[in-house]
Write an enzyme that holds these catalytic residues in place. Structure first.
Site, PDB file in Angstrom:
ATOM      1  N   HIS A 286       0.890  -1.282   0.193  1.00 14.43           N
ATOM      2  CA  HIS A 286      -0.124   0.321  -0.284  1.00 14.43           C
ATOM      3  C   HIS A 286       0.622   0.839   0.321  1.00 14.43           C
ATOM      4  CE1 HIS A 286       0.183   0.647   4.427  1.00 14.43           C
ATOM      5  NE2 HIS A 286       0.590   0.027   4.587  1.00 14.43           N
ATOM      6  N   ASP A 298       6.252   0.780   7.066  1.00 18.34           N
ATOM      7  CA  ASP A 298       4.466   0.438   6.372  1.00 18.34           C
ATOM      8  C   ASP A 298       4.210   1.307   5.863  1.00 18.34           C
ATOM      9  OD1 ASP A 298       2.073   0.012   6.621  1.00 18.34           O
ATOM     10  OD2 ASP A 298       2.052   0.317   8.439  1.00 18.34           O
ATOM     11  N   GLU A 332      -4.971   2.104   2.616  1.00 15.49           N
ATOM     12  CA  GLU A 332      -4.795   0.829   3.005  1.00 15.49           C
ATOM     13  C   GLU A 332      -5.325   1.737   4.569  1.00 15.49           C
ATOM     14  OE1 GLU A 332      -3.705  -2.152   5.761  1.00 15.49           O
ATOM     15  OE2 GLU A 332      -2.572  -0.370   5.817  1.00 15.49           O
ATOM     16  N   GLU A 333      -4.239   1.679   4.854  1.00 15.36           N
ATOM     17  CA  GLU A 333      -4.398   2.498   6.371  1.00 15.36           C
ATOM     18  C   GLU A 333      -6.034   3.358   7.257  1.00 15.36           C
ATOM     19  OE1 GLU A 333      -2.259   1.887   8.199  1.00 15.36           O
ATOM     20  OE2 GLU A 333      -0.336   1.827   7.482  1.00 15.36           O
ATOM     21  N   ASP A 360       3.632  -6.305   4.008  1.00 19.80           N
ATOM     22  CA  ASP A 360       2.388  -5.584   4.246  1.00 19.80           C
ATOM     23  C   ASP A 360       3.472  -5.813   6.304  1.00 19.80           C
ATOM     24  OD1 ASP A 360       1.415  -3.019   5.713  1.00 19.80           O
ATOM     25  OD2 ASP A 360      -0.477  -3.527   5.121  1.00 19.80           O
ATOM     26  N   HIS A 430       3.206   2.670  12.876  1.00 23.48           N
ATOM     27  CA  HIS A 430       2.375   3.609  13.101  1.00 23.48           C
ATOM     28  C   HIS A 430       2.983   4.791  13.786  1.00 23.48           C
ATOM     29  CE1 HIS A 430      -1.291   1.252  12.472  1.00 23.48           C
ATOM     30  NE2 HIS A 430      -0.623   1.520  10.643  1.00 23.48           N
TER      31      HIS A 430
END
Length: 463
Positions: A286, A298, A332-333, A360, A430
């Site tokens: 992503h 990520d 995606e997030e 991912d 994140h």
């Protein structure tokens, strides 16, 4: 000069030779040589690392709807065009546009004494506080514990969800998934009981001062209250202080808001199959990321590895027999709209998808693949395991495919998740620490080679 095969590979070939006919033995040797070429190309001339450097340092964090996300679309389109693949194109998709605003602030205010700073960040999709929001705090470890509390214990307070990830699980992804409900639905569950906001322990096994963002969703017809993540150290501190001062308050200030949806794109590049061009193998990551850092692990790593699959097949002269399509999925997030759009368009076009693969889980040392498919398909992929053992990627087993390829379930015979060593992943996931310098070149290139090798085999033999 003949290529020297690793000793372990000879062992795998010998085991196969005791039961396979001569033609199969020859095929296995040809495949082992082809896979060796893929790994040699990746380790000697791999481009994943430098592509990731560009994506992270020239574009940076790429939250859906942001100018940086649009820059990432253009960057990846140009990067795949430079590979000289057969086709590069965009798939339009409308995506959410949430903005964080000014840096969040929070402070623990004891009944007596000075206030203490609390490391927080807004959860993606949260509403803001409309200035400073100050309230007492009630701590819970589960949704069941919240539901069991008397209404007067919750009303007008922050609900502090303080359930840590389970450190006894070897697979950290399992611990992440199990603890994730408090982040995803905690705010709505708190609001149902009259709370004014939700404070959520960061989903991490590390003990540090980095708050971890991530998506949350509001339930329809439930009051939307602010939701913030607290660093693990901050959560421990708040929990300890509550034990001696249950009347303390937390003051929170967040300026985040959700704006109208924005037009964006999946970016697709493909090599047409030489024998079965209408049978498609998708590989992707992503393109969007959270906004606190550069989105390196990520999921910048998954994107550049997917692009590298196309390059490796071209550079080694291993023209795939089935069409191989690399997809940079958008959103995606905080919405998965890119994955849904890709599957929707594939279904409308009546495309035949043999398999879809997703990376991912970060760009760490390869371990193998998780296969989401019928048992017979899993067994077929596992027959190739000896070819991967010499490269440390031989752990092939049933498992989760991935979020963006999930909507292809029922269209593709197999959904495949690239699996790497995830022990460090949730330390930076994140957070502001997800930067390019955290990625190791060799680990990243080995991962791309592993993915390309399996796609080569699926392209040659089908499923």
């Amino acid at each position: 000069m003949p290529i020297s095969l690793p000793r372990l590979l000879f062992g795998g070939l010998l085991a196969l030779a005791t039961t396979a006919p001569a033609a199969a033995q020859t095929t296995t040797k040809i495949d082992s040589l082809a896979i060796r070429k893929i790994y040699d190309e990746a380790l000697l001339r791999g481009q994943s690392y430098e592509n990731l450097r560009e994506l992270c340092t020239k574009v940076g964090g790429r939250l859906s709807g942001s100018p940086q996300a649009e820059q990432a679309v253009q960057w990846s389109k140009i990067a795949m065009e430079k590979l000289g693949v057969d086709r590069v194109y965009l798939q339009e998709v409308m995506v959410p546009h949430w903005v964080r605003g000014a840096k969040e602030k929070a402070e623990i205010k004891p009944a007596k004494g000075k206030g203490l700073p609390l490391a927080v960040c807004a959860l993606g999709g949260s509403v803001g506080t409309n200035g400073k929001l100050k309230a007492q705090v009630v701590e819970v470890r589960s949704m069941a514990e919240l539901a069991a509390l008397p209404a007067e214990k919750v009303k007008g307070k922050f609900v502090f969800f303080n359930r840590p990830m389970n450190a006894t699980y070897i697979e950290t992804g399992r611990a992440y998934g199990e603890a994730g409900d408090q982040r995803r639905i905690g705010a709505s569950e708190a609001a149902k009981r009259g709370a004014v906001g939700a404070l959520v322990r960061s989903l991490s096994l590390a003990h540090d001062d980095l708050p971890h963002t991530g998506t949350m969703r509001y339930e329809d017809n439930v009051t939307q209250v602010p939701a913030a993540a607290i660093s693990t150290n901050g959560a421990d501190q708040l929990s300890q202080l509550l034990k001696v001062d249950s009347d303390l308050t937390v003051e929170l200030e967040m300026a985040c808001q959700t704006l109208p949806d924005v037009k964006s794109y999946n970016v697709v590049g493909e090599i047409k199959g030489s024998k079965y061009p209408n049978e498609i193998i998708t590989v992707g990551g992503h393109l969007d990321s959270w906004d606190l850092a550069q989105g390196a692990h990520d999921d910048g790593t998954g994107c550049v590895q997917s692009m590298e699959v196309l390059r490796l097949l071209k550079a080694t002269g291993l023209r795939p027999e089935r069409t191989v399509r690399a997809v940079m999925f958008m959103n995606e997030e905080n919405g998965t709209r890119g994955g849904n759009k890709y599957a929707e368009l594939a279904k409308a076009a009546k495309e035949v998808h043999v398999a879809a693969m997703e990376s991912d889980g970060g760009g760490f040392t390869p371990r193998g693949f998780g296969i989401e498919a019928e048992p017979a398909v899993v067994r077929k992929v596992q027959q190739w395991q000896p070819l991967f053992v010499p490269y440390g990627s031989g752990d092939i087993k049933p498992g989760h495919g991935g979020t963006d390829i999930g909507p292809l379930k029922g269209q593709a015979k197999a959904l495949i998740g690239y699996d790497c060593d995830d022990q460090r992943y949730f330390d930076i996931h994140h957070t502001a620490a997800d930067t390019f310098d955290k990625v190791n070149r060799r680990e990243l290139e080995l991962g791309g080679a592993s993915m390309a090798a399996l796609i080569y085999l699926i392209s040659k033999y089908g499923l």
